[in-house]
Design a protein around this motif. Structure first.
Motif, PDB file in Angstrom:
ATOM      1  N   GLN A 261      11.838 -50.255 -98.519  1.00  0.00           N
ATOM      2  CA  GLN A 261      10.867 -50.558 -99.567  1.00  0.00           C
ATOM      3  C   GLN A 261      10.351 -49.280-100.229  1.00  0.00           C
ATOM      4  O   GLN A 261      10.223 -49.225-101.458  1.00  0.00           O
ATOM      5  N   LEU A 262      10.064 -48.270 -99.421  1.00  0.00           N
ATOM      6  CA  LEU A 262       9.582 -46.995 -99.967  1.00  0.00           C
ATOM      7  C   LEU A 262      10.630 -46.370-100.889  1.00  0.00           C
ATOM      8  O   LEU A 262      10.322 -45.929-102.000  1.00  0.00           O
TER       9      LEU A 262
ATOM     10  N   VAL B 214       8.668 -43.082 -91.706  1.00  0.00           N
ATOM     11  CA  VAL B 214       8.020 -44.333 -91.318  1.00  0.00           C
ATOM     12  C   VAL B 214       7.554 -44.184 -89.887  1.00  0.00           C
ATOM     13  O   VAL B 214       8.312 -43.735 -89.013  1.00  0.00           O
ATOM     14  N   ASP B 215       6.311 -44.542 -89.619  1.00  0.00           N
ATOM     15  CA  ASP B 215       5.751 -44.492 -88.277  1.00  0.00           C
ATOM     16  C   ASP B 215       6.604 -45.328 -87.327  1.00  0.00           C
ATOM     17  O   ASP B 215       7.104 -46.395 -87.707  1.00  0.00           O
ATOM     18  N   ALA B 216       6.768 -44.857 -86.113  1.00  0.00           N
ATOM     19  CA  ALA B 216       7.622 -45.532 -85.126  1.00  0.00           C
ATOM     20  C   ALA B 216       7.233 -47.000 -84.933  1.00  0.00           C
ATOM     21  O   ALA B 216       8.102 -47.849 -84.697  1.00  0.00           O
ATOM     22  N   LEU B 217       5.951 -47.320 -85.043  1.00  0.00           N
ATOM     23  CA  LEU B 217       5.505 -48.710 -84.875  1.00  0.00           C
ATOM     24  C   LEU B 217       6.043 -49.632 -85.962  1.00  0.00           C
ATOM     25  O   LEU B 217       6.098 -50.848 -85.766  1.00  0.00           O
TER      26      LEU B 217
ATOM     27  N   LEU C 110      -1.864 -44.485 -92.566  1.00  0.00           N
ATOM     28  CA  LEU C 110      -0.533 -44.202 -93.082  1.00  0.00           C
ATOM     29  C   LEU C 110       0.531 -44.799 -92.158  1.00  0.00           C
ATOM     30  O   LEU C 110       0.632 -44.440 -90.990  1.00  0.00           O
ATOM     31  N   ALA C 111       1.336 -45.713 -92.699  1.00  0.00           N
ATOM     32  CA  ALA C 111       2.433 -46.321 -91.955  1.00  0.00           C
ATOM     33  C   ALA C 111       3.765 -45.703 -92.352  1.00  0.00           C
ATOM     34  O   ALA C 111       4.732 -45.753 -91.597  1.00  0.00           O
ATOM     35  N   GLY C 112       3.810 -45.116 -93.541  1.00  0.00           N
ATOM     36  CA  GLY C 112       5.024 -44.475 -94.020  1.00  0.00           C
ATOM     37  C   GLY C 112       4.791 -43.877 -95.386  1.00  0.00           C
ATOM     38  O   GLY C 112       3.787 -44.161 -96.042  1.00  0.00           O
ATOM     39  N   GLY C 113       5.713 -43.040 -95.796  1.00  0.00           N
ATOM     40  CA  GLY C 113       5.570 -42.439 -97.108  1.00  0.00           C
ATOM     41  C   GLY C 113       6.838 -41.752 -97.555  1.00  0.00           C
ATOM     42  O   GLY C 113       7.732 -41.454 -96.756  1.00  0.00           O
ATOM     43  N   LEU C 114       6.899 -41.545 -98.854  1.00  0.00           N
ATOM     44  CA  LEU C 114       8.004 -40.839 -99.480  1.00  0.00           C
ATOM     45  C   LEU C 114       7.414 -39.859-100.476  1.00  0.00           C
ATOM     46  O   LEU C 114       6.532 -40.217-101.251  1.00  0.00           O
TER      47      LEU C 114
ATOM     48  N   GLY D 131      12.280 -50.392 -88.523  1.00  0.00           N
ATOM     49  CA  GLY D 131      13.114 -51.568 -88.305  1.00  0.00           C
ATOM     50  C   GLY D 131      12.647 -52.810 -89.031  1.00  0.00           C
ATOM     51  O   GLY D 131      13.286 -53.853 -88.928  1.00  0.00           O
ATOM     52  N   CYS D 132      11.561 -52.710 -89.803  1.00  0.00           N
ATOM     53  CA  CYS D 132      11.068 -53.893 -90.523  1.00  0.00           C
ATOM     54  C   CYS D 132      11.318 -53.795 -92.029  1.00  0.00           C
ATOM     55  O   CYS D 132      10.833 -54.624 -92.788  1.00  0.00           O
TER      56      CYS D 132
END
Length: 148
Positions: A88-89, A76-79, A56-60, A82-83
């Motif tokens: 997008q989510l 969104v995961d801290a890693l 999981l890198a991010g989610g809504l 900023g991208c």
């Protein structure tokens, strides 16, 4: 004379919910009409971003009801911050809400240290604020007209 109790009671909560639902339906012609329309059914809406390893890198998470998208959680995961992943989510949730669920508006809540500026850049406007919720923090309610 009444006896007040503070215990958690699932059955009473269901009864309370049902009775409030019935009273709201009886008290508002708009709510009554909505209850019989497809938009009157609350549906969950979730968008997930997985990295190259399937993590999981991010989610809504949110829901649609009454031609509204309500965003509950966006992370969104801290890693990966900023991208553009958060954008997008959010855009995908809005797209599904408009295209598949006939939503015309979106709303959400966020704290002052989280992302009010992020949402404003994406067309959301502050419609309310609650100071010191929790103490020392301001909570914002934001809304957006969708599909324009």
């Amino acid at each position: 004379m009444f006896r007040l109790e503070t215990e958690v009671d699932r059955e009473r909560r269901r009864l309370l919910n049902r009775r409030l639902h019935e009273d709201n339906t009886a008290g508002s012609p708009e709510i009554r009409a909505l209850r019989t329309a497809p938009a009157g059914r609350e549906l969950p809406l979730e968008v997930w971003a997985l990295d190259g390893h399937g993590q999981l890198a991010g989610g809504l998470t949110g829901r649609t009801w009454a031609h509204w998208l309500h965003v509950d959680l966006l992370w969104v995961d801290a890693l990966h911050r900023g991208c553009g992943l958060g954008s997008q989510l959010l855009a995908e949730a809005e797209r599904v809400a408009v295209t598949d669920r006939d939503c015309t508006r979106s709303r959400l809540e966020t704290w002052d240290f989280q992302a009010p500026a992020f949402y404003r850049k994406r067309g959301y406007e502050v419609t309310g604020r609650v100071e010191n919720y929790p103490p020392g923090v301001t909570e914002f309610t934001l809304a957006k007209q969708l599909g324009r």
